[in-house]
Design a protein around this motif. Sequence first.
Motif, PDB file in Angstrom:
ATOM      1  N   SER A  11       0.769  -1.381   0.131  1.00  0.00           N
ATOM      2  CA  SER A  11       0.059  -0.001  -0.023  1.00  0.00           C
ATOM      3  C   SER A  11       0.977   1.417   0.098  1.00  0.00           C
ATOM      4  O   SER A  11       0.316   2.288   0.438  1.00  0.00           O
ATOM      5  CB  SER A  11      -0.936  -0.001   1.091  1.00  0.00           C
ATOM      6  N   THR A  12       2.005   1.153  -0.223  1.00  0.00           N
ATOM      7  CA  THR A  12       3.124   2.279  -0.361  1.00  0.00           C
ATOM      8  C   THR A  12       3.963   2.143  -1.932  1.00  0.00           C
ATOM      9  O   THR A  12       3.232   2.985  -2.690  1.00  0.00           O
ATOM     10  CB  THR A  12       4.048   2.300   0.740  1.00  0.00           C
ATOM     11  N   ASP A 173       2.138   3.464   5.361  1.00  0.00           N
ATOM     12  CA  ASP A 173       0.655   3.750   5.509  1.00  0.00           C
ATOM     13  C   ASP A 173       0.127   3.168   6.769  1.00  0.00           C
ATOM     14  O   ASP A 173      -1.114   3.522   7.003  1.00  0.00           O
ATOM     15  CB  ASP A 173      -0.043   2.860   4.318  1.00  0.00           C
ATOM     16  N   THR A 193      -0.552   8.224   1.563  1.00  0.00           N
ATOM     17  CA  THR A 193      -2.218   8.006   1.342  1.00  0.00           C
ATOM     18  C   THR A 193      -2.407   7.603  -0.073  1.00  0.00           C
ATOM     19  O   THR A 193      -3.661   7.711  -0.388  1.00  0.00           O
ATOM     20  CB  THR A 193      -2.802   9.177   2.083  1.00  0.00           C
ATOM     21  N   SER A 197      -5.862   5.734   2.923  1.00  0.00           N
ATOM     22  CA  SER A 197      -5.489   6.898   4.090  1.00  0.00           C
ATOM     23  C   SER A 197      -6.283   6.146   5.505  1.00  0.00           C
ATOM     24  O   SER A 197      -7.365   6.030   5.701  1.00  0.00           O
ATOM     25  CB  SER A 197      -6.313   7.929   3.810  1.00  0.00           C
TER      26      SER A 197
END
Length: 219
Positions: A11-12, A173, A193, A197
């Motif tokens: 997620s990054t 995140d 984000t 987020s």
Amino acid sequence: MDKIYIIDFDSTLVTLESLDELARIALAGRPDINQIMAQIENITNQGMSGEIGYDESLDRRLKLFSADRQHIIQLTEILKANISPSLISNIEWFRQNTNSIYIVSGGFEDYITPVIHGLGLPEDRIFANRLVYDDSGNITGYDQSGLLWKPLGKVRQVEALGLSGKQVIMIGDGHTDFEVKENGAADEFWAFTETVSRPQATKDADRVINSFAAVAGTA
């Protein structure tokens, strides 16, 4: 003072949670896939928010499915197709600043290394857990000689890099990323984000960024 960027993976650098995607691949075709995936995703979110420790999150998720080397190969290709868009847009900055970047993840180098290496970042800048397989290629667990599966694993790994005298910025995140700053191994925590987020992460952050352009200075 020179800046060092410690960057998370899930997620990054990619837009997915890798272990969740591995479970989705391994569970394909099972009638109970939706129920198991809901459990896995809930555990992931509990870990990312700091409700449970990363070691508990990892163990609980791995017990909910069985996977093998072929699943890892499939996952790697999916991850390569889901690089964060702002990373792609700023890839030249990353390639020109590899000496200032480390990838530190609680995920597994089995799929992280080929994805990151394919972007032109050297393998010796990547720190992650390592899966263990049996003779048939089935995943039986993970190597527990490393640091990253343990509580405060990212903290200990960043400390082990020996970055004294550098300005260390942790980018990610979730709560395990904030812990690096909270425990003194980083000077700042930047909540990323672009993909997701998480309220706890943004609340704890020194800075909230929604693109790698903020890191590369192109925004």
